[in-house]
Design a protein around this motif. Structure first.
Motif: not given
Length: 76
Positions: A9, A11, A14, A50, A53, A57, A73, A75
């Protein structure tokens, strides 16, 4: 445990204060297709999304029939 759905993703909102620069975008433009090719060789595929997140998801989880509470999840 059920099947795994690989997801990447982007983002952008973010990423602050570290915005994705030209070198990172160049690297991603080559590495993500290579990762997808490797996953396809193994019988899977990379799902690209995109936006925020968590929203992205959850959308993928719904699309593949998973429950949002069955998500993991990470990161990196």
């Amino acid at each position: 445990r059920g099947p795994v759905t690989p997801v990447w993703i982007w983002a952008a909102d973010e990423e602050a204060p570290h915005q994705t620069g030209g070198a990172q975008r160049w690297w991603l433009s080559r590495s993500l297709p290579a990762l997808d090719a490797s996953l396809r060789d193994a019988g899977s595929r990379l799902t690209l999304r995109h936006g925020p997140s968590a929203d992205a998801l959850i959308d993928v989880a719904r699309a593949v029939g998973a429950f949002p509470d069955a998500l993991e999840m990470r990161r990196t």
